[in-house]
Motif scaffolding. Structure first.
Motif, PDB file in Angstrom:
ATOM      1  N   ARG A 244      62.154  -7.061  94.640  1.00  0.00           N
ATOM      2  CA  ARG A 244      61.020  -6.583  93.846  1.00  0.00           C
ATOM      3  C   ARG A 244      60.204  -5.604  94.692  1.00  0.00           C
ATOM      4  NH1 ARG A 244      63.823  -8.572  90.647  1.00  0.00           N
ATOM      5  NH2 ARG A 244      63.421 -10.337  89.238  1.00  0.00           N
TER       6      ARG A 244
ATOM      7  N   GLN B 283      67.871  -2.585  91.690  1.00  0.00           N
ATOM      8  CA  GLN B 283      69.125  -3.052  91.103  1.00  0.00           C
ATOM      9  C   GLN B 283      70.288  -3.010  92.103  1.00  0.00           C
ATOM     10  OE1 GLN B 283      69.393  -4.297  88.064  1.00  0.00           O
ATOM     11  NE2 GLN B 283      67.278  -3.890  87.466  1.00  0.00           N
TER      12      GLN B 283
ATOM     13  N   HIS C 169      62.002  -3.282  89.705  1.00  0.00           N
ATOM     14  CA  HIS C 169      63.184  -4.028  90.109  1.00  0.00           C
ATOM     15  C   HIS C 169      64.134  -3.094  90.855  1.00  0.00           C
ATOM     16  CE1 HIS C 169      62.570  -7.068  86.565  1.00  0.00           C
ATOM     17  NE2 HIS C 169      61.690  -7.217  87.547  1.00  0.00           N
TER      18      HIS C 169
ATOM     19  N   VAL D 165      67.901 -10.380  94.872  1.00  0.00           N
ATOM     20  CA  VAL D 165      66.815 -10.059  93.926  1.00  0.00           C
ATOM     21  C   VAL D 165      65.692  -9.417  94.734  1.00  0.00           C
ATOM     22  CG1 VAL D 165      65.172 -10.962  92.263  1.00  0.00           C
ATOM     23  CG2 VAL D 165      67.459 -11.984  92.444  1.00  0.00           C
TER      24      VAL D 165
ATOM     25  N   ARG E  21      74.359 -15.786  93.629  1.00  0.00           N
ATOM     26  CA  ARG E  21      74.272 -14.608  92.774  1.00  0.00           C
ATOM     27  C   ARG E  21      75.005 -13.448  93.436  1.00  0.00           C
ATOM     28  NH1 ARG E  21      67.937 -14.478  90.704  1.00  0.00           N
ATOM     29  NH2 ARG E  21      67.907 -16.571  89.751  1.00  0.00           N
TER      30      ARG E  21
END
Length: 284
Positions: free
Chosen positions: A253, A206, A204, A251, A247
């Protein structure tokens, strides 16, 4: 009693007469070849009988030869099968050694700084805890291994040493949920932090702003911040970016470059400030 049928030469006279006639016929045949034609006819007449008499022997001889040839073929086939099996085992061994040799070559030729010393270690065990990703390697304090030491494979960053004993050490993989590593994007030097997801094939990223210049496929390298991992080692490749304005952060990955699920040989690194103890200054 009627004796008419008993009158005649005695047995002795008959034997002598037979012998005399036989000798005469032998001499006559030898001198004048008087029975040559008769002998030819007699031989022709007896010849089939001779063939019949020899037939069982010929059949037995042919059978024995066939059985011997069949057994010889079976023996040769068994020998060839054994040789093929041995050659197959040797070929498999050579293939394994070739793969091991290539793996070690790739490991030793990893893109490390020329001033960084390195030590090759081998995997000993894998932690069976499903909530933790740790492994054990066969190097310890007697080899100069220390806590926090960076660990690589032939492709990229694997993790860091978290526990050290005299002959082995425990490595915390970058995929562990408690691990974090500062990285930068190779394309534009954007600095990020990659943390473990608990899965060996995913990290992930961040606190990535929606405006960050990131693309799928970007290579993430160790940034050198924190002075744990030297700068410039491959860490991961971005696989997905989701920018949801609801958000606060995007996000992101990434997939680890190191093959965390098939580790065998690992590379332990020392920076310029750290000295590798004697006598094993560099072990390969």
């Amino acid at each position: 009693m009627n004796l008419n049928f008993s009158v005649g030469p005695s047995l002795q006279h008959r034997l002598a007469l037979g012998l005399l006639l036989s000798v005469s016929l032998i001499i006559f045949d030898h001198k004048f070849n008087g029975f040559g034609t008769t002998r030819v006819y007699l031989n022709s007449l007896v010849s089939p009988l001779q063939y019949l008499a020899n037939l069982p022997g010929e059949l037995l001889s042919a059978s024995a030869t066939q059985l011997a040839s069949h057994q010889q073929l079976l023996d040769e086939n068994a020998q060839l099968t054994l040789q093929a099996t041995l050659m197959s085992e040797e070929l498999q061994r050579m293939t394994f050694l070739k793969e091991e040799n290539n793996r070690l070559r790739r490991l030793l030729n990893s893109p490390t700084n020329v001033n960084i010393r390195k030590l090759v270690a081998e995997l000993m065990a894998v932690d069976n805890n499903p909530y933790s990703h740790q492994i054990v390697v066969n190097k310890g304090t007697i080899n100069g291994v220390f806590e926090g030491q960076p660990v690589l494979d032939e492709s990229g960053v694997v993790g860091q040493i978290m526990q050290v004993s005299s002959t082995n050490s425990r490595v915390l993989l970058i995929a562990d949920i408690t691990h974090a590593i500062p990285v930068r994007v190779a394309r534009n030097n954007v600095r990020l932090v990659a943390t473990g997801s608990g899965s060996l094939d995913e990290l992930h990223i961040q606190h990535v702003p929606h405006s960050a210049d990131l693309q799928v496929g970007d290579l993430l390298l160790s940034s050198g911040l924190g002075k744990v991992f030297p700068e410039g080692y491959p860490v991961a490749e971005i696989t997905s970016i989701v920018r949801d304005e609801s958000r606060p952060f995007a996000v992101v990955r990434a997939k680890p470059i190191a093959q965390l699920d098939r580790l065998k040989y690992l590379l332990l690194l020392w920076t310029d400030e750290q000295e590798l103890p004697e006598p094993e200054e560099i072990e390969q």
